[in-house]
Design an enzyme around this catalytic site. Structure first.
Site, PDB file in Angstrom:
ATOM      1  N   GLY A 198      -3.989   8.156   4.833  1.00 54.65           N
ATOM      2  CA  GLY A 198      -4.399   9.147   3.840  1.00 54.65           C
ATOM      3  C   GLY A 198      -4.864  10.471   4.426  1.00 54.65           C
ATOM      4  N   TYR A 251       7.228  12.388  -3.974  1.00 52.00           N
ATOM      5  CA  TYR A 251       5.912  11.828  -4.292  1.00 52.00           C
ATOM      6  C   TYR A 251       6.039  10.795  -5.404  1.00 52.00           C
ATOM      7  CZ  TYR A 251       1.014  11.553  -5.741  1.00 52.00           C
ATOM      8  OH  TYR A 251      -0.239  11.103  -6.070  1.00 52.00           O
ATOM      9  N   LYS A 291     -10.336   0.710   0.702  1.00 56.65           N
ATOM     10  CA  LYS A 291     -10.060  -0.422  -0.179  1.00 56.65           C
ATOM     11  C   LYS A 291     -11.378  -1.028  -0.644  1.00 56.65           C
ATOM     12  CE  LYS A 291      -5.798  -1.081   2.341  1.00 56.65           C
ATOM     13  NZ  LYS A 291      -5.235  -1.661   3.592  1.00 56.65           N
ATOM     14  N   GLU A 317       2.877  -1.608   5.427  1.00 62.05           N
ATOM     15  CA  GLU A 317       2.336  -1.044   4.179  1.00 62.05           C
ATOM     16  C   GLU A 317       3.471  -0.458   3.360  1.00 62.05           C
ATOM     17  OE1 GLU A 317      -2.134   0.540   5.286  1.00 62.05           O
ATOM     18  OE2 GLU A 317      -0.564   1.995   4.913  1.00 62.05           O
ATOM     19  N   GLU A 351       3.775   2.927   6.064  1.00 64.59           N
ATOM     20  CA  GLU A 351       3.305   2.954   7.447  1.00 64.59           C
ATOM     21  C   GLU A 351       3.295   1.525   7.970  1.00 64.59           C
ATOM     22  OE1 GLU A 351      -0.637   4.682   7.660  1.00 64.59           O
ATOM     23  OE2 GLU A 351       0.007   6.450   6.545  1.00 64.59           O
ATOM     24  N   ASN A 378       0.731  -0.838  10.319  1.00 65.21           N
ATOM     25  CA  ASN A 378      -0.525  -0.952  11.050  1.00 65.21           C
ATOM     26  C   ASN A 378      -0.358  -2.004  12.134  1.00 65.21           C
ATOM     27  OD1 ASN A 378      -1.719   0.933   9.345  1.00 65.21           O
ATOM     28  ND2 ASN A 378      -2.247  -0.655   7.874  1.00 65.21           N
ATOM     29  N   ARG A 433      -2.267  -3.856  14.015  1.00 64.98           N
ATOM     30  CA  ARG A 433      -3.531  -4.537  14.307  1.00 64.98           C
ATOM     31  C   ARG A 433      -3.769  -5.619  13.246  1.00 64.98           C
ATOM     32  NH1 ARG A 433      -4.924   0.098  11.253  1.00 64.98           N
ATOM     33  NH2 ARG A 433      -5.816  -0.579   9.273  1.00 64.98           N
ATOM     34  N   VAL A 471      -8.789  -5.619   8.048  1.00 63.89           N
ATOM     35  CA  VAL A 471     -10.026  -6.076   7.408  1.00 63.89           C
ATOM     36  C   VAL A 471      -9.725  -7.216   6.424  1.00 63.89           C
ATOM     37  CG1 VAL A 471     -11.926  -5.403   5.869  1.00 63.89           C
ATOM     38  CG2 VAL A 471     -11.125  -3.799   7.623  1.00 63.89           C
ATOM     39  N   ARG A 528     -14.994  -6.080  -0.468  1.00 64.49           N
ATOM     40  CA  ARG A 528     -15.661  -5.467   0.689  1.00 64.49           C
ATOM     41  C   ARG A 528     -17.042  -5.008   0.243  1.00 64.49           C
ATOM     42  NH1 ARG A 528     -11.549  -1.644   4.133  1.00 64.49           N
ATOM     43  NH2 ARG A 528      -9.693  -2.976   3.985  1.00 64.49           N
TER      44      ARG A 528
HETATM   45  C1  MV4 Z   1       2.414   8.432  -0.634  1.00 67.85           C
HETATM   46  C2  MV4 Z   1       2.005   8.393  -1.997  1.00 67.85           C
HETATM   47  C3  MV4 Z   1       2.934   8.710  -2.952  1.00 67.85           C
HETATM   48  N1  MV4 Z   1       4.189   9.082  -2.592  1.00 67.85           N
HETATM   49  N2  MV4 Z   1       3.664   8.798  -0.347  1.00 67.85           N
HETATM   50  C4  MV4 Z   1      -1.885   7.313   1.254  1.00 67.85           C
HETATM   51  C5  MV4 Z   1      -2.181   6.696   2.555  1.00 67.85           C
HETATM   52  C6  MV4 Z   1      -1.006   6.887   3.398  1.00 67.85           C
HETATM   53  N3  MV4 Z   1      -0.658   5.626   3.994  1.00 67.85           N
HETATM   54  C7  MV4 Z   1       0.084   7.369   2.485  1.00 67.85           C
HETATM   55  N4  MV4 Z   1      -0.489   7.476   1.172  1.00 67.85           N
HETATM   56  C8  MV4 Z   1       0.290   7.764   0.092  1.00 67.85           C
HETATM   57  N5  MV4 Z   1       1.577   8.124   0.357  1.00 67.85           N
HETATM   58  C9  MV4 Z   1       4.523   9.114  -1.304  1.00 67.85           C
HETATM   59  N6  MV4 Z   1       5.768   9.491  -0.971  1.00 67.85           N
HETATM   60  C10 MV4 Z   1       0.694   8.029  -2.270  1.00 67.85           C
HETATM   61  C11 MV4 Z   1      -0.185   7.725  -1.228  1.00 67.85           C
HETATM   62  C12 MV4 Z   1      -1.527   7.392  -1.626  1.00 67.85           C
HETATM   63  C13 MV4 Z   1      -2.028   6.094  -1.519  1.00 67.85           C
HETATM   64  C14 MV4 Z   1      -1.286   5.055  -0.993  1.00 67.85           C
HETATM   65  C15 MV4 Z   1      -1.813   3.774  -0.880  1.00 67.85           C
HETATM   66  C16 MV4 Z   1      -3.107   3.513  -1.332  1.00 67.85           C
HETATM   67  C17 MV4 Z   1      -3.847   4.525  -1.861  1.00 67.85           C
HETATM   68  C18 MV4 Z   1      -3.339   5.823  -1.965  1.00 67.85           C
HETATM   69  C19 MV4 Z   1      -4.123   6.833  -2.533  1.00 67.85           C
HETATM   70  C20 MV4 Z   1      -3.619   8.095  -2.622  1.00 67.85           C
HETATM   71  C21 MV4 Z   1      -2.322   8.369  -2.164  1.00 67.85           C
END
Ligand code: MV4
Length: 457
Positions: free
Chosen positions: A165, A202, A237, A275, A287, A289, A291, A294, A337
């Site tokens: 994030g 997005y 989380k 993820e 992504e 991770n 590791r 939690v 948590r």
């Molecule tokens: C995004 C998304 C929506 N569309 N990518 C947040 C953490 C990072 N790993 C990437 N994240 C996001 N990527 C696209 N193309 C929305 C998020 C995101 C999010 C993702 C998982 C859990 C919580 C979140 C809170 C805000 C934004």
């Protein structure tokens, strides 16, 4: 086989690793900062070494001090836990150079997945679906505009060195992109010393679904199902669960097999998490991770696996104790948590816990280093316990979580337990449809739908 493990971490995860080692007949060494000398994990380890003052850079992030501690105590392996040095390729390489086993993935995999552009490129290569977007990093605004026109707005610009994030900009239209693209690049440069950014379409209302993977040194990999981690606030989380109740059997089967094959293709070793975002029946890689996480206990409870034991076994060069056919889900698990924070303002609430009492009973697990008389230091994150409950059905698991939360006593500090008790009563939580947007919106709207509110009417 590994005989002595140094735990390069603190708190409940240090304790979690010590417990697994003890069961395996492995000796343990705790390292700690000066403010952690009275912590439970220090008391529980066979040996302990104070490696520096409270600030993490001088203690839990101090690579050479940790390696010195491993050398003088004759540890043959280091478990990094989560956070701190757990995904640090340089640390893994330094350990390797000293002949000490890093209980985790190879430095190459740590480095590759730490770079989000490389991670996404790898995901494409090994066949995990990704979010439509730029082909690698974008250098100029012109390129960015052209890419966004191709995929359509809204788009998100992400820092290659970001993750979790950090370093993201949502652009609803071209005007926003023109304004935010240079800001994204500048902020990435300042925060990470790396101005590379990339773009994705997005997704407006997805779920965060993640898969637990484990690989050995012989190219075998298994997937221990998925978790739904969509209940989050500011990328932290709050409640996680396994399995994800909204997935259909064929969706689950497809993503598990896709990710398992992908892990074998990349020869991933150790524990990891893929993820994903999940929207309208589609999975998209976000992504990886590299590791233990939690929230790993919800997976342990549903799959009957000890993930830390498996990490230690594969690091020792043993084959995975499981094939995918052995991996069977049983029931439901929920993790809360418990953070030492004000449940309304989220301000940290460290201090002396004069009296502590933990819940118990059937299907209740508490991972925590808390005890009566413990003083929570101000220097580290605010998580003080994890409550993990498990039951044959999700409905029973929610009821068990509510009961267990009500049994906790943390006398002297505030915790987020009252917030979690409220979340458990919400329609979106009960029916499992909550997305990553749900908690923040519900808080911003003044928590509509609480029973208390309805009584007033
Ligand atoms: C995004 C998304 C929506 N569309 N990518 C947040 C953490 C990072 N790993 C990437 N994240 C996001 N990527 C696209 N193309 C929305 C998020 C995101 C999010 C993702 C998982 C859990 C919580 C979140 C809170 C805000 C934004």
């Amino acid at each position: 086989m590994i005989k002595k493990v140094l735990i390069a971490n603190r708190g409940e995860i240090a304790l979690r690793v010590i417990r697994a080692c003890r069961e395996m007949g492995i000796k343990t060494v705790a390292i700690h900062s000066t403010v952690d000398s009275e912590a439970m994990f220090v008391k529980m380890a066979d040996e302990s070494v104070c490696i520096g003052p409270a600030p993490s850079p001088q203690s839990y992030l101090n690579k050479s001090a940790i390696i010195s501690a491993a050398t003088i105590t004759n540890a043959d392996a280091v478990h990094p836990g989560y956070g701190f040095l757990s995904e640090n390729a340089e640390f893994a390489e330094m350990l390797e150079a000293h002949g000490i086993e890093f209980i985790g993935p190879s430095p190459d995999h740590l480095r590759r997945m730490g770079d989000k552009v490389e991670a996404k490129r790898t995901a494409v290569e090994i066949g995990i679906p990704v979010i439509p977007g730029s082909d690698g990093a974008l250098d100029t605004l012109e390129e960015a505009i052209e890419t966004a026109r191709k995929f359509g707005y809204p788009v998100i610009v992400k820092a290659a060195s970001g993750g979790g994030g950090r370093g993201m900009k949502i652009c609803p239209d071209e005007k926003a992109l023109i304004e935010l693209f240079p800001v994204a690049k500048l902020e990435a440069k300042n925060a990470f010393g790396d101005d590379r950014v990339y773009m994705e379409k997005y997704l407006t209302n997805p779920k965060h679904i993640e898969l637990q993977v484990m690989g050995d040194k012989y190219g075998n990999a298994v997937v221990f199902g998925e978790r739904d981690c969509s209940v989050q606030r500011r990328h932290q989380k709050v409640i996680e669960e396994a399995p994800a109740s909204i997935l259909k059997d064929d969706e689950r089967k497809y993503i598990i097999e896709t990710v398992r094959t992908a892990m074998e293709k990349m020869k991933y070793r150790g524990a990891g998490t893929i993820e994903l975002l999940f929207e309208e029946g589609q999975f998209y890689f976000m992504e990886m991770n590299t590791r233990l996480q939690v929230e790993h206990p919800v997976t342990e409870q549903v799959y009957g696996v000890d993930l830390v034991r498996e990490q230690i076994r594969v690091a020792s060069g043993e084959k995975l104790g499981y094939t995918q056919a052995d991996v069977k889900a049983n029931g439901y698990a929920i993790e809360c948590r418990i953070n030492a924070e004000d449940p309304e303002t989220f301000m940290p609430s460290p201090g002396l816990v004069k009296h502590y009492h933990a819940p118990g009973g059937l299907g209740v697990r508490v991972d925590s280093g808390m005890y009566s008389g413990y003083r929570i230091p101000t220097n580290y994150d605010s998580m003080v316990a994890k409550l993990i409950t498990f039951a044959p059905t999700r409905e029973k698991c929610i009821a068990r979580t509510a009961q267990a939360l009500s049994e906790f006593v943390f006398d002297g500090i505030k915790t987020v337990i009252p917030l979690q008790q409220e979340i458990l009563q919400q329609k979106e939580f009960i029916d499992g449809t909550y997305s990553i947007k749900w908690l923040e919106k519900w808080l911003a709207d003044g928590k509509p739908g609480l029973k208390k509110e309805e009584e007033k009417k």
